[in-house]
Every structure is written in C-alpha cells, then in structure tokens.
Write a protein that holds these residues in place. Structure first.
Motif, short mmCIF file in Angstrom:
data_model
loop_
_atom_site.label_atom_id
_atom_site.label_comp_id
_atom_site.label_asym_id
_atom_site.label_seq_id
_atom_site.Cartn_x
_atom_site.Cartn_y
_atom_site.Cartn_z
N VAL A 148 30.39 39.83 39.88
CA VAL A 148 30.37 41.27 39.58
C VAL A 148 30.27 42.07 40.88
CG1 VAL A 148 29.03 43.13 38.51
CG2 VAL A 148 29.40 40.98 37.27
N VAL A 149 29.42 41.62 41.80
CA VAL A 149 29.27 42.31 43.09
C VAL A 149 30.58 42.27 43.86
CG1 VAL A 149 28.07 42.30 45.32
CG2 VAL A 149 26.79 41.85 43.21
N LEU A 150 31.28 41.14 43.82
CA LEU A 150 32.58 41.04 44.49
C LEU A 150 33.55 42.08 43.96
CD1 LEU A 150 33.30 37.20 44.76
CD2 LEU A 150 33.02 38.81 46.64
N ILE A 151 33.59 42.23 42.65
CA ILE A 151 34.49 43.21 42.04
C ILE A 151 34.10 44.63 42.46
CG2 ILE A 151 35.38 44.15 39.87
CD1 ILE A 151 36.28 41.27 40.51
N LEU A 152 32.80 44.90 42.49
CA LEU A 152 32.31 46.24 42.84
C LEU A 152 32.53 46.56 44.31
CD1 LEU A 152 28.93 46.34 40.86
CD2 LEU A 152 31.10 47.45 40.25
N THR A 153 32.65 45.53 45.15
CA THR A 153 32.84 45.76 46.59
C THR A 153 34.30 45.59 47.02
OG1 THR A 153 32.19 43.45 47.02
CG2 THR A 153 30.47 45.15 47.22
N GLY A 154 35.21 45.66 46.06
CA GLY A 154 36.63 45.68 46.39
C GLY A 154 37.41 44.43 46.05
N GLY A 155 36.74 43.39 45.55
CA GLY A 155 37.45 42.18 45.17
C GLY A 155 38.23 42.37 43.87
N LYS A 156 39.20 41.51 43.64
CA LYS A 156 40.02 41.60 42.44
C LYS A 156 40.05 40.25 41.72
CE LYS A 156 43.09 45.19 44.31
NZ LYS A 156 44.50 45.55 44.66
N PRO A 157 39.99 40.26 40.39
CA PRO A 157 40.12 39.00 39.65
C PRO A 157 41.47 38.35 39.97
CG PRO A 157 39.34 40.76 38.22
CD PRO A 157 39.75 41.41 39.51
N SER A 158 41.45 37.03 40.06
CA SER A 158 42.66 36.30 40.44
C SER A 158 42.70 34.96 39.74
CB SER A 158 42.69 36.10 41.97
OG SER A 158 43.66 35.17 42.35
N VAL A 159 43.90 34.43 39.58
CA VAL A 159 44.05 33.10 39.00
C VAL A 159 43.40 32.04 39.88
CG1 VAL A 159 46.27 32.64 40.12
CG2 VAL A 159 45.73 31.53 37.93
N TYR A 160 43.25 32.32 41.18
CA TYR A 160 42.58 31.39 42.08
C TYR A 160 41.11 31.20 41.71
CZ TYR A 160 46.66 31.80 45.16
OH TYR A 160 47.93 31.76 45.69
N ASN A 161 40.53 32.20 41.04
CA ASN A 161 39.13 32.11 40.63
C ASN A 161 38.88 30.93 39.69
OD1 ASN A 161 38.85 35.75 40.26
ND2 ASN A 161 38.90 34.47 42.11
N LEU A 162 39.93 30.51 38.99
CA LEU A 162 39.78 29.40 38.03
C LEU A 162 39.41 28.09 38.71
CD1 LEU A 162 42.84 30.12 35.70
CD2 LEU A 162 40.44 30.64 35.26
N GLN A 163 39.59 28.02 40.02
CA GLN A 163 39.21 26.80 40.74
C GLN A 163 37.73 26.51 40.67
OE1 GLN A 163 41.69 25.91 44.54
NE2 GLN A 163 41.46 28.12 44.46
#
Length: 283
Positions: A148-163
C-alpha cells in the motif's frame, strides 16, 4: 552401485517419514502457528499491529541515517530501471525481517519447545514448520502494508508483482530446511546457538539489504554476494515490486539459490534424522 542404491533408499525413507509426520499433524501445525502468533502479542493492546510498527520504525531509522545523515543518492538504478531509494530500502528490508526471525527462532525452536520434545509424543520435525509459519503470517501482514505504501509513494501494480508467490514460499521452505540443521546442532551445543545469534549482524551488512549490491565495483564481490540466499530473496522482492525482472531473467542468482536449497535440504535431512533420537536426552 549397491551402496548408492542403499543410500538413495535411506534418503527416501527419511523424506517419507518427515512427510508423513507433516501430513498427519497438518491441522495441528496451523493451530500451533496461530497459537504462536497470538502468544507473541498477548497482553498488547495493539496486538498484530506491532508486526508493522516495529519494522516501520526500523525502516524509518535506516532511511533517515542514509538519506539525511549520510546524504546517499535518492535513486537506485538496477537493470536500467531507476527506483526511489526509500522504496528500495523498504522492499529489501521487508523479507529481511522474516529471514532474521526465521534464522534465530529456527535455530532455537527445539530448545524453546523443550516440553514438546521431551514430554510429549509429538513429531519434532514439525516444530520448525509451525514456528516459521507464524512468522510468515506476520510477514504477509507487513508485506500488505508495504505494498500500500509503495502505491501511495508512486508505485504501480504490475504483473511482475505476482512473483511474490514464487519468492515467498521458496523463502519459507529454505529456512525451514535450514532449521533442520541449526535446531538440532543448537541442542547439542549452546555455543553453536550463540554463533548463530552473533553472525546475524554480519549477514545483514554483507547481503546488500540496505545498499545496492548491483553497484559494487568488484565483479567478484558482486557475483559472490548475489549468489547468497539472503541477498537473493531481498533482491527478488525488489525485482518483483520495483525493477520488473522475472526470476528466470536472473539465471545465475536463481540457479545458485536452487543449488543452495538442494544442499541445505540434504544436509538438513541428514542432520535432523541423525540427531533426532539424541535431542530429548540432550535437552
């Protein structure tokens, strides 16, 4: 040839024994993991929230020391992708909190559960499994907050997250296998347990948890570091959440990790089954 066949049969026999113990006590393993988690926060008003607060404070302290005190670069570049240093630090520290507890509690689990080993008819091989499972539950909660913090600080959900569904179970199993080595040896010798406790700081600083190991000038040092288990999982999380690299795109690191796991599994299987009958007497 005959000796090799006998050795393979013995290994399979030991593996089957541990597998059957886990299969028979599967429900108890989950109950005990839940009980361990509840016990950890017993008497605390905030309860499991502490599994986020304590790491959060640690992350802030390291960020402040490096970013404000030492004025480190605000960005980190890996595989041509530039990421924010705070995110880099936060994501790398997240698996470290689990690995640190897994190493320490895995090594001490037989001593900590002395009654289970000496006074009860209990499958001892399951003790590291449920002890580390309780830590994994806390880890999942922390990871959710970090995401959640990553998203709030500019990160974006990605298919790579599934790793994460590759790295997290892999990490859990590796440290369970490691506990098959360290827990029996810690029973045999308190000195061994003290050595494990003493080298935690060295493991932390030598594994690139809070700095960019890809940026090291020495290729030999960089290659050696990237092939270690702690560095692999920390950088694996970073690749999943920050630098968009699949685990098969880092063949050296993944290959070394598979090799490490096979070696630790075999040594753990041998150590545990060899010392299992001596553990109650030593305790």
């Amino acid at each position: 040839s005959l000796n090799s066949t006998l050795q393979r049969k013995e290994v399979l026999k030991r593996m089957r024994l541990i597998f059957l113990e886990h299969k028979r006590f599967l429900q108890q393993i989950f109950r005990l993991a839940k009980s361990e988690l509840i016990k950890s926060y017993k008497g605390s008003a905030l309860g499991p929230v502490w599994s986020v607060i304590k790491p959060g404070i640690t992350i802030f302290v390291y960020w402040f020391a490096f970013q404000i005190g030492l004025r480190a670069a605000r960005t980190v570049t890996v595989a041509g992708i530039t990421g924010d240093f705070f995110q880099f630090l936060m994501v790398g520290l997240t698996p470290w909190f689990f690995m640190k507890e897994a190493i320490l509690k895995g090594a001490n689990c037989f001593r900590a559960k002395k009654a289970f080993v000496t006074k009860m008819s209990f499958p001892v091989s399951t003790i590291p499994t449920y002890k580390l499972l309780s830590e994994l539950i806390s880890h999942v909660l922390l990871l959710a907050v970090v995401y959640v913090v990553l998203i709030l600080t500019g990160g974006k959900p990605s298919v790579y997250n599934l790793q994460i569904f590759f790295y997290m179970p892999f990490m859990y199993m590796f440290f369970v296998f490691l506990a098959w080595i360290t827990a029996p040896l810690s029973v045999i010798s308190v000195d061994f347990l003290n050595i494990v406790r003493s080298i935690i700081a060295a493991i932390f600083w030598l594994s690139g948890i809070i700095y960019n190991p890809y940026g090291l000038d020495s290729e030999l040092l960089r290659t050696g570091m990237m092939g270690t288990p702690v560095a692999y999982f920390a950088n694996g999380y970073r690749n999943a959440f920050l630098f968009e690299q699949w685990f098969w795109e880092t063949p050296y690191e993944t290959g070394m990790m598979i090799l490490w796991t096979i070696v630790v599994f075999i040594l753990g299987l041998y150590t545990y089954t060899r010392l299992r009958k001596k553990i109650p007497d030593m305790l």
